[in-house]
Design a protein around this motif. Sequence first.
Motif, mmCIF file in Angstrom:
data_model
loop_
_atom_site.group_PDB
_atom_site.id
_atom_site.type_symbol
_atom_site.label_atom_id
_atom_site.label_comp_id
_atom_site.label_asym_id
_atom_site.label_seq_id
_atom_site.Cartn_x
_atom_site.Cartn_y
_atom_site.Cartn_z
ATOM 1 N N VAL A 1 0.838 -1.202 0.000
ATOM 2 C CA VAL A 1 0.000 0.000 0.000
ATOM 3 C C VAL A 1 0.874 1.253 0.000
ATOM 4 O O VAL A 1 0.643 2.183 -0.778
ATOM 5 N N GLU A 2 1.894 1.263 0.835
ATOM 6 C CA GLU A 2 2.789 2.428 0.893
ATOM 7 C C GLU A 2 3.540 2.616 -0.418
ATOM 8 O O GLU A 2 3.630 3.737 -0.928
ATOM 9 N N ARG A 3 4.107 1.533 -0.968
ATOM 10 C CA ARG A 3 4.867 1.637 -2.219
ATOM 11 C C ARG A 3 3.996 2.122 -3.367
ATOM 12 O O ARG A 3 4.374 3.028 -4.111
ATOM 13 N N LEU A 4 2.828 1.505 -3.527
ATOM 14 C CA LEU A 4 1.944 1.904 -4.623
ATOM 15 C C LEU A 4 1.398 3.311 -4.417
ATOM 16 O O LEU A 4 1.218 4.060 -5.381
ATOM 17 N N GLY A 5 1.145 3.681 -3.180
ATOM 18 C CA GLY A 5 0.670 5.032 -2.893
ATOM 19 C C GLY A 5 1.706 6.080 -3.260
ATOM 20 O O GLY A 5 1.396 7.100 -3.885
ATOM 21 N N LEU A 6 2.960 5.855 -2.880
ATOM 22 C CA LEU A 6 4.030 6.797 -3.226
ATOM 23 C C LEU A 6 4.226 6.870 -4.736
ATOM 24 O O LEU A 6 4.401 7.952 -5.298
ATOM 25 N N GLU A 7 4.193 5.731 -5.390
ATOM 26 C CA GLU A 7 4.352 5.715 -6.847
ATOM 27 C C GLU A 7 3.174 6.407 -7.529
ATOM 28 O O GLU A 7 3.343 7.082 -8.540
#
Length: 81
Positions: free
Chosen positions: A49-55
Amino acid sequence: TPLVCFKHQGVGEVVDGTCGIAVEPRSYEQAVSDFAAAMICFANDRGLVERLGLEGRRRVLGHFSWKNKFDAADLIYRSLT
């Protein structure tokens, strides 16, 4: 925040595997199942969730901001004159 959406029309163009989960539009039952699987995937993997959110944020700012849209349109207009 990463998205779960249909891979269809506008949102299907914006969301790719780097910033969310785009579900193929199929039957109602398959769509419900695919959306549920995507949400469960996010619920079970906070890092994803964090990785996709930042991307997603990077993607929007890099490709879909009003400034970028203006700059692209300006280039087209200038090439025509």
